[in-house]
Motif scaffolding. Structure first.
Motif, PDB file in Angstrom:
ATOM      1  N   ASN A 183      -1.615 -11.542  -9.678  1.00  0.00           N
ATOM      2  CA  ASN A 183      -2.398 -12.740  -9.323  1.00  0.00           C
ATOM      3  C   ASN A 183      -3.041 -13.444 -10.516  1.00  0.00           C
ATOM      4  O   ASN A 183      -3.333 -14.623 -10.444  1.00  0.00           O
ATOM      5  N   ALA A 208       3.716  -6.445 -12.691  1.00  0.00           N
ATOM      6  CA  ALA A 208       3.942  -6.484 -11.245  1.00  0.00           C
ATOM      7  C   ALA A 208       5.347  -7.032 -10.982  1.00  0.00           C
ATOM      8  O   ALA A 208       5.844  -7.879 -11.732  1.00  0.00           O
ATOM      9  N   GLY A 239       6.950  -0.419  -8.540  1.00  0.00           N
ATOM     10  CA  GLY A 239       5.651   0.126  -8.945  1.00  0.00           C
ATOM     11  C   GLY A 239       5.522   1.609  -8.671  1.00  0.00           C
ATOM     12  O   GLY A 239       5.096   2.385  -9.529  1.00  0.00           O
ATOM     13  N   THR A 258      -5.024  -2.770 -12.664  1.00  0.00           N
ATOM     14  CA  THR A 258      -5.732  -3.720 -11.805  1.00  0.00           C
ATOM     15  C   THR A 258      -4.826  -4.003 -10.622  1.00  0.00           C
ATOM     16  O   THR A 258      -3.644  -4.310 -10.800  1.00  0.00           O
ATOM     17  N   SER A 260      -4.590  -3.283  -5.976  1.00  0.00           N
ATOM     18  CA  SER A 260      -5.217  -3.045  -4.679  1.00  0.00           C
ATOM     19  C   SER A 260      -5.968  -1.714  -4.645  1.00  0.00           C
ATOM     20  O   SER A 260      -5.703  -0.805  -5.436  1.00  0.00           O
ATOM     21  N   GLY A 289      -9.876  -4.193  -5.331  1.00  0.00           N
ATOM     22  CA  GLY A 289     -10.093  -5.374  -4.494  1.00  0.00           C
ATOM     23  C   GLY A 289     -11.549  -5.704  -4.195  1.00  0.00           C
ATOM     24  O   GLY A 289     -12.472  -5.115  -4.739  1.00  0.00           O
ATOM     25  N   PHE A 421      -6.588 -11.178   1.107  1.00  0.00           N
ATOM     26  CA  PHE A 421      -5.910 -11.706  -0.065  1.00  0.00           C
ATOM     27  C   PHE A 421      -5.037 -12.912   0.286  1.00  0.00           C
ATOM     28  O   PHE A 421      -3.845 -12.961  -0.005  1.00  0.00           O
ATOM     29  N   SER A 493     -14.380  -1.300  -5.416  1.00  0.00           N
ATOM     30  CA  SER A 493     -13.807  -2.382  -6.221  1.00  0.00           C
ATOM     31  C   SER A 493     -13.410  -1.910  -7.604  1.00  0.00           C
ATOM     32  O   SER A 493     -12.863  -2.691  -8.385  1.00  0.00           O
TER      33      SER A 493
HETATM   34  P1  NAD Z   1      -0.887  -3.748  -6.019  1.00  0.00           P
HETATM   35  O1  NAD Z   1      -1.878  -2.633  -5.959  1.00  0.00           O
HETATM   36  O2  NAD Z   1       0.102  -3.874  -4.956  1.00  0.00           O
HETATM   37  O3  NAD Z   1      -0.067  -3.668  -7.387  1.00  0.00           O
HETATM   38  C1  NAD Z   1      -0.706  -3.632  -8.648  1.00  0.00           C
HETATM   39  C2  NAD Z   1       0.229  -2.999  -9.667  1.00  0.00           C
HETATM   40  O4  NAD Z   1       0.437  -1.625  -9.328  1.00  0.00           O
HETATM   41  C3  NAD Z   1       1.615  -3.627  -9.715  1.00  0.00           C
HETATM   42  O5  NAD Z   1       2.038  -3.683 -11.064  1.00  0.00           O
HETATM   43  C4  NAD Z   1       2.467  -2.636  -8.925  1.00  0.00           C
HETATM   44  O6  NAD Z   1       3.806  -2.656  -9.294  1.00  0.00           O
HETATM   45  C5  NAD Z   1       1.832  -1.324  -9.314  1.00  0.00           C
HETATM   46  N1  NAD Z   1       2.046  -0.221  -8.371  1.00  0.00           N
HETATM   47  C6  NAD Z   1       2.326  -0.292  -7.050  1.00  0.00           C
HETATM   48  N2  NAD Z   1       2.414   0.947  -6.530  1.00  0.00           N
HETATM   49  C7  NAD Z   1       2.180   1.818  -7.534  1.00  0.00           C
HETATM   50  C8  NAD Z   1       2.123   3.233  -7.619  1.00  0.00           C
HETATM   51  N3  NAD Z   1       2.296   3.996  -6.554  1.00  0.00           N
HETATM   52  N4  NAD Z   1       1.843   3.795  -8.814  1.00  0.00           N
HETATM   53  C9  NAD Z   1       1.624   3.038  -9.907  1.00  0.00           C
HETATM   54  N5  NAD Z   1       1.672   1.682  -9.883  1.00  0.00           N
HETATM   55  C10 NAD Z   1       1.946   1.082  -8.719  1.00  0.00           C
HETATM   56  O7  NAD Z   1      -1.767  -5.090  -6.165  1.00  0.00           O
HETATM   57  P2  NAD Z   1      -1.263  -6.590  -6.277  1.00  0.00           P
HETATM   58  O8  NAD Z   1      -0.778  -7.047  -4.947  1.00  0.00           O
HETATM   59  O9  NAD Z   1      -0.378  -6.763  -7.446  1.00  0.00           O
HETATM   60  O10 NAD Z   1      -2.617  -7.346  -6.632  1.00  0.00           O
HETATM   61  C11 NAD Z   1      -3.565  -7.735  -5.693  1.00  0.00           C
HETATM   62  C12 NAD Z   1      -4.743  -6.792  -5.672  1.00  0.00           C
HETATM   63  O11 NAD Z   1      -5.339  -6.729  -6.967  1.00  0.00           O
HETATM   64  C13 NAD Z   1      -5.867  -7.228  -4.753  1.00  0.00           C
HETATM   65  O12 NAD Z   1      -6.355  -6.118  -4.050  1.00  0.00           O
HETATM   66  C14 NAD Z   1      -6.923  -7.777  -5.721  1.00  0.00           C
HETATM   67  O13 NAD Z   1      -8.233  -7.761  -5.205  1.00  0.00           O
HETATM   68  C15 NAD Z   1      -6.754  -6.862  -6.869  1.00  0.00           C
HETATM   69  N6  NAD Z   1      -7.289  -7.435  -8.098  1.00  0.00           N
HETATM   70  C16 NAD Z   1      -8.440  -6.923  -8.609  1.00  0.00           C
HETATM   71  C17 NAD Z   1      -8.996  -7.478  -9.756  1.00  0.00           C
HETATM   72  C18 NAD Z   1     -10.253  -6.934 -10.370  1.00  0.00           C
HETATM   73  O14 NAD Z   1     -10.562  -7.307 -11.498  1.00  0.00           O
HETATM   74  N7  NAD Z   1     -10.996  -6.082  -9.707  1.00  0.00           N
HETATM   75  C19 NAD Z   1      -8.363  -8.565 -10.372  1.00  0.00           C
HETATM   76  C20 NAD Z   1      -7.174  -9.055  -9.811  1.00  0.00           C
HETATM   77  C21 NAD Z   1      -6.644  -8.483  -8.670  1.00  0.00           C
END
Ligand code: NAD
Length: 518
Positions: A183, A208, A239, A258, A260, A289, A421, A493
């Motif tokens: 994102n 991602a 991932g 960073t 979910s 998140g 989201f 978070s």
């Molecule tokens: P996601 O958790 O689906 O994926 C994040 C990353 O983790 C990706 O690169 C993905 O490929 C990888 N991943 C997925 N499964 C994994 C596993 N089992 N082991 C290791 N890596 C794995 O999140 P998303 O959809 O890419 O992003 C959205 C989320 O990020 C939302 O929850 C949002 O709130 C959060 N976010 C938080 C912040 C912050 O600063 N706190 C900033 C931006 C986004």
């Protein structure tokens, strides 16, 4: 001596010459659509037979790029390459490491619109949102370069001791697994990577699946700047497979993630298990998140509050961890604020940001997000009153969802507790300010929050009691600026870190104290 850090200015798109420059960059980037990109491990490009597409969410039939579908064995290779490179990179002088970041910042600044244009195509950002993402990436590079130079030799901070010559050095950790979300595909990816590298660590970056293109372009800047082979390795793939292995590998020293809450907590658990041959306890830097709220009381400037709510709720289609997904409004002004929020939302436009430079909301990221958001809209019909929106496109024509608001949502409803989201906002009625604060704190998250009030004592109460990492008064709750608003949340978070803050690099280092008897 470096000039003091300053935030990168945003592009003024009201000026025709800036619009034209952006359009030219978009046209140029369109020429690159459809290319295939390799893994890059230890400086070697590794092309794989099996690839996956990165899709344009405004037009899902269009693959903007193809990427190698890496496996766990590629994660292993990359960690080994990074471990080898660490042996020399760790003793590269800090000033040299910092200069790589400054070189990358300068080149990204020169090619700013190109990076932003890639994000318009790859993740559906509108121009202003994409421009802010690139500006933040540049900020992280400039800021962490300076922070590391400040941190490197902290000996002067020790209490002098006459009998000994003292030293305090922040030394690197080792190999880092860098796992960003889609994102903020330039800013967060660049920020976590730059922090790890400038601190003297080596990196395996797994972008991602939805946004590898912009990540690859960022890595190219480091490679072209002459970063030694193996310091920054690039591995794409699923991932859970590639990222999962990176987390587990015994030579991984830390994880910068960073994303979910679900994936973050899984990584936390997995990283805590000590693998055979592992010499350390892994460090997990996890940013997750939010279910962020804006409180409005009866003393507030209600027009400003409505504006802040709408901007925070629907910027980048609500796909920001900091997005306002709950507006908690005290009873006396609930109807007025609701009306003004609806009126402002009605003026927002939804459309394809590649074709339409003026569009407010583009598409949501992918089919999965589109389905999930629509499911929450269904749930919303049972939990509140639909005030505006609720509609969506045919997903074959792009993943467009209207900005959607439900009123009279209960504080414990799913719509008020779970991170959606997407562009869905819940309005919650509170009896009074005390009640509003209680509702605001009533989730498992603690990322961002806001209060619109002109009552000094209430603001001071919120300063103390509103338990979020980033709290804003009488302004929107998105758009944290590097160095100005160090960013990161509490509770579910994240691990309480602050990206873009003066203590962030401590997380990527360990301190060594040396005393020599005189
Ligand atoms: P996601 O958790 O689906 O994926 C994040 C990353 O983790 C990706 O690169 C993905 O490929 C990888 N991943 C997925 N499964 C994994 C596993 N089992 N082991 C290791 N890596 C794995 O999140 P998303 O959809 O890419 O992003 C959205 C989320 O990020 C939302 O929850 C949002 O709130 C959060 N976010 C938080 C912040 C912050 O600063 N706190 C900033 C931006 C986004």
């Amino acid at each position: 001596m470096l000039p003091p850090f300053r935030n990168e200015p945003l592009t003024d798109f009201s000026r025709p010459e800036n619009q034209a420059a952006f359009q030219a960059a978009l046209d140029q980037v369109k020429q690159e659509i459809g290319r295939t990109y390799p893994l890059v491990i230890g400086g070697q490009r590794l092309e794989l037979q099996e690839t996956f597409p990165s899709l344009n969410p405004s037009q899902p039939s269009q693959a903007v790029a193809h990427f190698a579908n890496g496996a766990a064995s590629h994660a292993d290779q990359a960690i080994e390459a990074a471990a080898q490179a660490f042996e020399t990179w760790k003793s590269t002088p800090v000033a040299v490491r910092a200069r790589f970041l400054l070189d990358v910042a300068a080149e990204m600044r020169r090619r700013k619109h190109e990076f932003s244009a890639v994000m318009v195509l790859e993740v559906g950002k509108n121009r202003a949102e994409a421009d802010a993402d690139t500006a933040e990436a540049i900020d992280f590079l400039e800021y962490y370069a300076r922070q590391m130079m400040r941190l490197a030799d902290s000996s002067s901070q020790l209490v002098p001791f006459d009998a000994e010559h003292l030293g305090l050095y922040y030394i690197p950790l080792g190999v880092g697994a860098v796992i960003p979300p889609w994102n903020f595909p330039n800013a967060i990816t660049t920020g976590m990577t730059a922090a790890a590298i400038v601190a003297g660590n080596t990196v395996v970056l797994k972008p991602a699946e939805q946004s590898p293109w912009v990540a690859y372009k960022m890595c190219e800047l480091f490679w072209n700047a002459g970063l030694p082979a193996g310091v920054l390795n690039f591995v794409t793939g699923p991932g859970e497979v590639v990222g999962g292995r990176m987390v587990e590998h015994p030579k991984t020293r830390f994880i910068a993630f960073t994303g979910s809450r679900a994936v973050g907590t899984e990584i936390y658990e997995k990283a805590s298990r000590v693998q055979p041959g592992q010499l350390w306890l892994k460090r997990s830097i996890l940013e997750m998140g939010g279910k962020d709220a804006i409180i409005v009381d009866e003393t507030a400037d209600l027009e400003a509050a409505a504006e802040g709510i709408v901007t925070s709720a629907f910027g980048f289609q609500g796909q920001k961890c900091s997005a306002c997904s709950r507006a908690i409004i005290v009873n006396d002004v609930y109807e007025t604020v609701a009306e003004r929020v609806i009126a402002r939302t009605r003026r927002l436009t939804v459309g394809n940001p590649v074709e339409n430079p003026a569009v407010d909301l583009g598409p949501v990221i992918d089919q999965e997000a589109f389905d999930r958001i629509r499911q929450y809209i269904e749930i919303g019909h049972g939990e509140g009153e639909l005030l505006i929106g609720g509609g969506s496109s045919n997903p074959e024509d792009g993943y467009f969802v209207e900005p959607t608001i439900f009123g009279e949502v209960a504080p414990d409803a799913r719509l008020a507790q779970e991170e959606i989201f997407g562009p869905v906002l819940a309005l919650i009625r509170a009896r009074d300010f005390d009640h509003a604060l209680e509702i605001a704190n009533g989730t498992v998250y603690g990322l961002t929050g806001g209060v619109y009030s002109n009552d000094r004592l209430r603001l001071e109460r919120a300063r103390e009691e509103f338990h979020v990492g980033n709290l804003y008064f009488n302004r929107k709750i998105t758009g944290a600026q590097v160095g100005v608003h160090p960013f990161g949340g509490f509770n579910m978070s994240g691990t309480d870190s602050k990206a873009g803050g003066p203590d962030y690099l401590l997380l990527f280092t360990q301190a060594k104290s040396v005393a020599e008897r005189l």
